[in-house]
Design a protein around this motif. Structure first.
Motif, PDB file in Angstrom:
ATOM      1  N   GLY A  15       0.737  -1.182  -0.174  1.00  0.00           N
ATOM      2  CA  GLY A  15       0.096  -0.013  -0.088  1.00  0.00           C
ATOM      3  C   GLY A  15       0.803   1.180  -0.008  1.00  0.00           C
ATOM      4  N   ALA A  16       1.700   1.377   0.848  1.00  0.00           N
ATOM      5  CA  ALA A  16       2.503   2.493   0.982  1.00  0.00           C
ATOM      6  C   ALA A  16       3.475   2.637  -0.317  1.00  0.00           C
ATOM      7  CB  ALA A  16       3.810   2.160   2.261  1.00  0.00           C
ATOM      8  N   ILE A  17       3.780   1.528  -1.168  1.00  0.00           N
ATOM      9  CA  ILE A  17       4.779   1.748  -2.362  1.00  0.00           C
ATOM     10  C   ILE A  17       3.670   2.319  -3.439  1.00  0.00           C
ATOM     11  CG2 ILE A  17       5.658   0.386  -4.178  1.00  0.00           C
ATOM     12  CD1 ILE A  17       6.742  -1.306  -1.812  1.00  0.00           C
ATOM     13  N   TYR A  18       2.544   1.714  -3.532  1.00  0.00           N
ATOM     14  CA  TYR A  18       1.667   2.001  -4.483  1.00  0.00           C
ATOM     15  C   TYR A  18       1.253   3.467  -4.414  1.00  0.00           C
ATOM     16  CZ  TYR A  18       0.958  -2.087  -7.596  1.00  0.00           C
ATOM     17  OH  TYR A  18       1.085  -2.991  -8.420  1.00  0.00           O
ATOM     18  N   LEU A  19       1.071   3.799  -3.154  1.00  0.00           N
ATOM     19  CA  LEU A  19       0.833   5.315  -2.684  1.00  0.00           C
ATOM     20  C   LEU A  19       1.927   6.181  -3.138  1.00  0.00           C
ATOM     21  CD1 LEU A  19      -1.255   7.337  -1.596  1.00  0.00           C
ATOM     22  CD2 LEU A  19      -0.378   6.843   0.902  1.00  0.00           C
ATOM     23  N   ALA A  20       3.160   5.821  -2.724  1.00  0.00           N
ATOM     24  CA  ALA A  20       4.193   6.620  -3.169  1.00  0.00           C
ATOM     25  C   ALA A  20       4.277   6.742  -4.659  1.00  0.00           C
ATOM     26  CB  ALA A  20       5.377   6.006  -2.392  1.00  0.00           C
ATOM     27  N   VAL A  21       4.018   5.800  -5.510  1.00  0.00           N
ATOM     28  CA  VAL A  21       4.267   5.618  -6.901  1.00  0.00           C
ATOM     29  C   VAL A  21       3.263   6.588  -7.580  1.00  0.00           C
ATOM     30  CG1 VAL A  21       3.923   4.305  -8.985  1.00  0.00           C
ATOM     31  CG2 VAL A  21       5.533   3.458  -7.120  1.00  0.00           C
ATOM     32  N   GLY A  22       1.934   6.491  -6.898  1.00  0.00           N
ATOM     33  CA  GLY A  22       0.677   7.249  -7.206  1.00  0.00           C
ATOM     34  C   GLY A  22       1.155   8.980  -7.165  1.00  0.00           C
ATOM     35  N   VAL A  23       1.641   9.333  -5.969  1.00  0.00           N
ATOM     36  CA  VAL A  23       2.138  10.589  -5.639  1.00  0.00           C
ATOM     37  C   VAL A  23       2.871  11.071  -6.712  1.00  0.00           C
ATOM     38  CG1 VAL A  23       2.887  12.156  -3.928  1.00  0.00           C
ATOM     39  CG2 VAL A  23       1.098  10.553  -3.590  1.00  0.00           C
ATOM     40  N   LEU A  24       4.335  10.293  -6.756  1.00  0.00           N
ATOM     41  CA  LEU A  24       5.463  10.373  -7.465  1.00  0.00           C
ATOM     42  C   LEU A  24       4.998  10.682  -9.046  1.00  0.00           C
ATOM     43  CD1 LEU A  24       8.144   8.448  -6.229  1.00  0.00           C
ATOM     44  CD2 LEU A  24       7.824  10.573  -5.696  1.00  0.00           C
ATOM     45  N   GLY A  25       3.794   9.868  -9.424  1.00  0.00           N
ATOM     46  CA  GLY A  25       3.315   9.953 -10.842  1.00  0.00           C
ATOM     47  C   GLY A  25       2.731  11.103 -11.283  1.00  0.00           C
ATOM     48  N   PHE A  26       2.374  12.161 -10.083  1.00  0.00           N
ATOM     49  CA  PHE A  26       2.023  13.512 -10.605  1.00  0.00           C
ATOM     50  C   PHE A  26       3.206  14.589 -10.723  1.00  0.00           C
ATOM     51  CE2 PHE A  26      -1.682  11.686  -8.450  1.00  0.00           C
ATOM     52  CZ  PHE A  26      -2.637  11.961  -9.484  1.00  0.00           C
ATOM     53  N   LEU A  27       4.130  14.255 -10.377  1.00  0.00           N
ATOM     54  CA  LEU A  27       5.604  15.022 -10.353  1.00  0.00           C
ATOM     55  C   LEU A  27       6.178  15.162 -11.697  1.00  0.00           C
ATOM     56  CD1 LEU A  27       7.123  14.400  -7.009  1.00  0.00           C
ATOM     57  CD2 LEU A  27       5.443  16.141  -7.523  1.00  0.00           C
ATOM     58  N   PRO A  28       5.986  16.404 -12.669  1.00  0.00           N
ATOM     59  CA  PRO A  28       6.575  16.230 -13.948  1.00  0.00           C
ATOM     60  C   PRO A  28       8.091  16.084 -13.802  1.00  0.00           C
ATOM     61  CG  PRO A  28       5.437  18.578 -13.311  1.00  0.00           C
ATOM     62  CD  PRO A  28       5.397  17.436 -12.280  1.00  0.00           C
ATOM     63  N   PHE A  29       8.893  16.604 -12.916  1.00  0.00           N
ATOM     64  CA  PHE A  29      10.087  16.350 -13.127  1.00  0.00           C
ATOM     65  C   PHE A  29      10.877  15.142 -12.995  1.00  0.00           C
ATOM     66  CE2 PHE A  29       9.272  17.398  -8.610  1.00  0.00           C
ATOM     67  CZ  PHE A  29      10.062  16.401  -7.944  1.00  0.00           C
ATOM     68  N   LEU A  30       9.786  14.052 -12.567  1.00  0.00           N
ATOM     69  CA  LEU A  30      10.146  12.485 -12.487  1.00  0.00           C
ATOM     70  C   LEU A  30       9.514  11.884 -13.870  1.00  0.00           C
ATOM     71  CD1 LEU A  30       9.665  11.722  -8.669  1.00  0.00           C
ATOM     72  CD2 LEU A  30      11.721  12.177 -10.144  1.00  0.00           C
ATOM     73  N   GLY A  31       9.119  12.722 -14.565  1.00  0.00           N
ATOM     74  CA  GLY A  31       8.112  12.227 -15.872  1.00  0.00           C
ATOM     75  C   GLY A  31       6.787  12.052 -15.603  1.00  0.00           C
ATOM     76  N   GLY A  32       6.351  12.509 -14.511  1.00  0.00           N
ATOM     77  CA  GLY A  32       4.947  12.294 -14.190  1.00  0.00           C
ATOM     78  C   GLY A  32       4.054  13.135 -15.150  1.00  0.00           C
ATOM     79  N   SER A  33       2.763  12.774 -14.688  1.00  0.00           N
ATOM     80  CA  SER A  33       1.581  13.688 -15.449  1.00  0.00           C
ATOM     81  C   SER A  33       0.351  13.518 -14.629  1.00  0.00           C
ATOM     82  CB  SER A  33       1.360  12.698 -16.717  1.00  0.00           C
ATOM     83  OG  SER A  33       0.371  13.396 -17.549  1.00  0.00           O
ATOM     84  N   ALA A  34      -0.213  14.957 -14.859  1.00  0.00           N
ATOM     85  CA  ALA A  34      -1.407  15.193 -14.051  1.00  0.00           C
ATOM     86  C   ALA A  34      -2.630  15.347 -15.154  1.00  0.00           C
ATOM     87  CB  ALA A  34      -1.414  16.569 -13.220  1.00  0.00           C
TER      88      ALA A  34
END
Length: 131
Positions: A15-34
């Motif tokens: 759960g913690a890993i998926y939550l972290a990945v979900g949050v990191l996925g919003f960060l554009p400097f990591l290649g994320g997308s909103a």
């Protein structure tokens, strides 16, 4: 949390890993997308807004499920089976319905994480250890 079973620990960690990945996925400097436009998290995994939201929901569910043995086991069973199915579907049809891209590296990731969760949800014996 006192004594926590192995299944509860697994539910919490995933759960913690998926939550972290979900949050990191919003960060554009990591290649994320909103947005619904596909991008690559860390240059490796295809994600978009819906993908990130699904990861956040899975993460919150796993962390919350860790509060009890029964909920942890059910989380591991349900999410494990879903991830196994997504791995198989992604191998055959990488972009079902054009909403979530689940091909390439997502296939082995979903198969492995799904297998681990399904194991702890269905087959693992219940053991308790001090937290």
């Amino acid at each position: 949390m006192g004594k926590r079973s192995t299944v509860q620990t697994v539910a919490f960690l995933f759960g913690a890993i998926y939550l972290a990945v979900g949050v990191l996925g919003f960060l554009p400097f990591l290649g994320g997308s909103a947005t619904m436009t596909n991008s690559r998290l860390l240059g490796l995994f295809n994600i978009n807004l819906l993908h990130n939201l699904v990861h956040v929901v899975i993460g919150i569910a796993g962390v919350a499920a860790a509060a009890s043995l029964a909920n942890s086991r059910r989380f591991c069973q349900v999410v494990g089976v879903i991830l196994l199915l997504l791995g198989v579907i992604g191998a055959v049809l990488p972009n079902p319905l054009g909403l979530l891209y689940i091909g390439e590296l997502d296939v082995p990731l979903h198969l492995v994480t799904g297998a681990v969760l399904a194991y702890f949800g269905f087959a693992a014996s219940v053991s308790t250890r001090s937290a």
